[in-house]
Design a protein around this motif. Structure first.
Motif, PDB file in Angstrom:
ATOM      1  N   LEU A  37      95.293 -10.022 -35.192  1.00  0.00           N
ATOM      2  CA  LEU A  37      94.736 -11.336 -35.553  1.00  0.00           C
ATOM      3  C   LEU A  37      95.348 -11.851 -36.860  1.00  0.00           C
ATOM      4  O   LEU A  37      95.694 -13.029 -36.969  1.00  0.00           O
ATOM      5  CB  LEU A  37      93.216 -11.243 -35.684  1.00  0.00           C
ATOM      6  N   ILE A  38      95.485 -10.978 -37.837  1.00  0.00           N
ATOM      7  CA  ILE A  38      96.080 -11.368 -39.123  1.00  0.00           C
ATOM      8  C   ILE A  38      97.520 -11.825 -38.916  1.00  0.00           C
ATOM      9  O   ILE A  38      97.943 -12.861 -39.450  1.00  0.00           O
ATOM     10  CB  ILE A  38      96.000 -10.204 -40.129  1.00  0.00           C
ATOM     11  N   ASP A  39      98.279 -11.059 -38.136  1.00  0.00           N
ATOM     12  CA  ASP A  39      99.670 -11.430 -37.871  1.00  0.00           C
ATOM     13  C   ASP A  39      99.762 -12.744 -37.109  1.00  0.00           C
ATOM     14  O   ASP A  39     100.606 -13.594 -37.414  1.00  0.00           O
ATOM     15  CB  ASP A  39     100.382 -10.318 -37.099  1.00  0.00           C
ATOM     16  N   MET A  40      98.892 -12.922 -36.120  1.00  0.00           N
ATOM     17  CA  MET A  40      98.896 -14.165 -35.348  1.00  0.00           C
ATOM     18  C   MET A  40      98.514 -15.348 -36.235  1.00  0.00           C
ATOM     19  O   MET A  40      99.126 -16.412 -36.160  1.00  0.00           O
ATOM     20  CB  MET A  40      97.935 -14.041 -34.153  1.00  0.00           C
ATOM     21  N   ALA A  41      97.513 -15.163 -37.078  1.00  0.00           N
ATOM     22  CA  ALA A  41      97.123 -16.233 -38.000  1.00  0.00           C
ATOM     23  C   ALA A  41      98.316 -16.635 -38.870  1.00  0.00           C
ATOM     24  O   ALA A  41      98.546 -17.820 -39.107  1.00  0.00           O
ATOM     25  CB  ALA A  41      95.947 -15.793 -38.860  1.00  0.00           C
ATOM     26  N   LEU A  43     101.481 -16.401 -38.029  1.00  0.00           N
ATOM     27  CA  LEU A  43     102.464 -17.100 -37.183  1.00  0.00           C
ATOM     28  C   LEU A  43     102.122 -18.572 -36.994  1.00  0.00           C
ATOM     29  O   LEU A  43     103.013 -19.409 -36.878  1.00  0.00           O
ATOM     30  CB  LEU A  43     102.549 -16.452 -35.796  1.00  0.00           C
ATOM     31  N   VAL A  44     100.822 -18.880 -36.905  1.00  0.00           N
ATOM     32  CA  VAL A  44     100.419 -20.260 -36.579  1.00  0.00           C
ATOM     33  C   VAL A  44      99.701 -20.951 -37.745  1.00  0.00           C
ATOM     34  O   VAL A  44      99.015 -21.946 -37.563  1.00  0.00           O
ATOM     35  CB  VAL A  44      99.580 -20.309 -35.276  1.00  0.00           C
ATOM     36  N   ASP A  45      99.906 -20.414 -38.944  1.00  0.00           N
ATOM     37  CA  ASP A  45      99.407 -21.034 -40.188  1.00  0.00           C
ATOM     38  C   ASP A  45      97.895 -21.227 -40.225  1.00  0.00           C
ATOM     39  O   ASP A  45      97.395 -22.285 -40.625  1.00  0.00           O
ATOM     40  CB  ASP A  45     100.117 -22.373 -40.444  1.00  0.00           C
ATOM     41  N   ILE A  46      97.164 -20.184 -39.825  1.00  0.00           N
ATOM     42  CA  ILE A  46      95.701 -20.207 -39.908  1.00  0.00           C
ATOM     43  C   ILE A  46      95.310 -19.482 -41.192  1.00  0.00           C
ATOM     44  O   ILE A  46      95.744 -18.345 -41.405  1.00  0.00           O
ATOM     45  CB  ILE A  46      95.090 -19.511 -38.678  1.00  0.00           C
ATOM     46  N   PRO A  47      94.531 -20.110 -42.046  1.00  0.00           N
ATOM     47  CA  PRO A  47      94.128 -19.431 -43.279  1.00  0.00           C
ATOM     48  C   PRO A  47      93.245 -18.216 -42.971  1.00  0.00           C
ATOM     49  O   PRO A  47      92.525 -18.196 -41.976  1.00  0.00           O
ATOM     50  CB  PRO A  47      93.353 -20.497 -44.053  1.00  0.00           C
ATOM     51  N   THR A  48      93.320 -17.220 -43.856  1.00  0.00           N
ATOM     52  CA  THR A  48      92.552 -15.993 -43.685  1.00  0.00           C
ATOM     53  C   THR A  48      91.800 -15.682 -44.969  1.00  0.00           C
ATOM     54  O   THR A  48      92.337 -15.824 -46.065  1.00  0.00           O
ATOM     55  CB  THR A  48      93.494 -14.823 -43.331  1.00  0.00           C
ATOM     56  N   VAL A  49      90.553 -15.250 -44.793  1.00  0.00           N
ATOM     57  CA  VAL A  49      89.717 -14.818 -45.913  1.00  0.00           C
ATOM     58  C   VAL A  49      89.259 -13.395 -45.606  1.00  0.00           C
ATOM     59  O   VAL A  49      88.833 -13.101 -44.499  1.00  0.00           O
ATOM     60  CB  VAL A  49      88.488 -15.746 -46.101  1.00  0.00           C
ATOM     61  N   PHE A  50      89.369 -12.520 -46.600  1.00  0.00           N
ATOM     62  CA  PHE A  50      88.879 -11.145 -46.500  1.00  0.00           C
ATOM     63  C   PHE A  50      87.637 -11.009 -47.365  1.00  0.00           C
ATOM     64  O   PHE A  50      87.542 -11.661 -48.411  1.00  0.00           O
ATOM     65  CB  PHE A  50      89.903 -10.159 -47.061  1.00  0.00           C
ATOM     66  N   THR A  51      86.731 -10.123 -46.948  1.00  0.00           N
ATOM     67  CA  THR A  51      85.637  -9.723 -47.834  1.00  0.00           C
ATOM     68  C   THR A  51      85.710  -8.217 -48.026  1.00  0.00           C
ATOM     69  O   THR A  51      86.219  -7.487 -47.170  1.00  0.00           O
ATOM     70  CB  THR A  51      84.242 -10.097 -47.285  1.00  0.00           C
ATOM     71  N   GLU A  52      85.200  -7.774 -49.173  1.00  0.00           N
ATOM     72  CA  GLU A  52      85.022  -6.352 -49.448  1.00  0.00           C
ATOM     73  C   GLU A  52      83.624  -6.158 -49.988  1.00  0.00           C
ATOM     74  O   GLU A  52      83.230  -6.822 -50.947  1.00  0.00           O
ATOM     75  CB  GLU A  52      86.048  -5.850 -50.464  1.00  0.00           C
ATOM     76  N   GLN A  53      82.889  -5.256 -49.358  1.00  0.00           N
ATOM     77  CA  GLN A  53      81.522  -4.937 -49.745  1.00  0.00           C
ATOM     78  C   GLN A  53      81.535  -3.784 -50.743  1.00  0.00           C
ATOM     79  O   GLN A  53      82.053  -2.711 -50.424  1.00  0.00           O
ATOM     80  CB  GLN A  53      80.725  -4.542 -48.493  1.00  0.00           C
TER      81      GLN A  53
END
Length: 177
Positions: A37-41, A43-53
């Motif tokens: 999913l991260i790699d695909m995002a 490829l198609v310029d989809i922003p990504t947000v990560f969280t860490e608990q």
């Protein structure tokens, strides 16, 4: 629109952390699909947000997923929506594609918080993890009952592509093979 709109999508990766993942049932599969999913995002310029608990206790995001091209939100609350900076990182018009751990704790509470805040949410079932399969499946059913769309990694890839004529089609197909 019933399919995931790539122009309005944001990928949310919840708490795939180093000290947590060894205890996750089918954790390797969840990490592999989150990576897709991260790699695909990307490829198609989809922003990504990560969280860490509670990163001091659970460690940083696993090396297999770590990237510098995303926004990282540290949190102590199980529901990321309760963190002051979180909704500011997630524009209100975005449809959230969610993967993460644990499905029945931080993922579920964050998804329910997003739905309560009026957001459209797609939960990627094969990119989720919990220590026990029963907890994961129960969380998926609960999130779906409250309005989350349940999808798979491949569904997301093809809905983000929209067409076999997409210029990144071959690269995307390589991700899911």
């Amino acid at each position: 629109m019933l399919t995931i709109d790539p122009r309005r999508s944001l990928l949310l990766i919840v708490d795939f952390q180093s000290r947590l993942m060894p205890a996750i049932d089918q954790g390797t599969t969840a990490v592999r699909n989150a990576r897709r999913l991260i790699d695909m995002a990307g490829l198609v310029d989809i922003p990504t947000v990560f969280t860490e608990q509670n990163a001091k206790g659970l460690g940083a995001t696993v090396a297999e997923l770590a990237t510098t091209e995303v926004r990282l939100i540290h949190k102590m609350t199980f529901d990321a929506v309760r963190e002051r900076e979180f909704l500011g990182a997630v524009p209100p018009d975005r449809h959230l594609v969610v993967a993460g751990c644990e499905a029945h704790v931080c993922v579920q509470q964050t998804v329910l918080g997003l739905i309560d805040a009026g957001r459209k949410v797609y939960v990627v079932r094969d990119a989720l993890g919990s220590r026990r399969a029963e907890d994961k499946e129960t969380a998926i059913r609960r999130m779906e009952r409250h309005g989350a769309e349940i999808v798979t990694t491949e569904m997301v890839v093809f809905e983000w592509l929209e067409t076999a004529a997409h210029p990144r089609f071959r690269e995307a197909i390589a991700l899911i093979k």
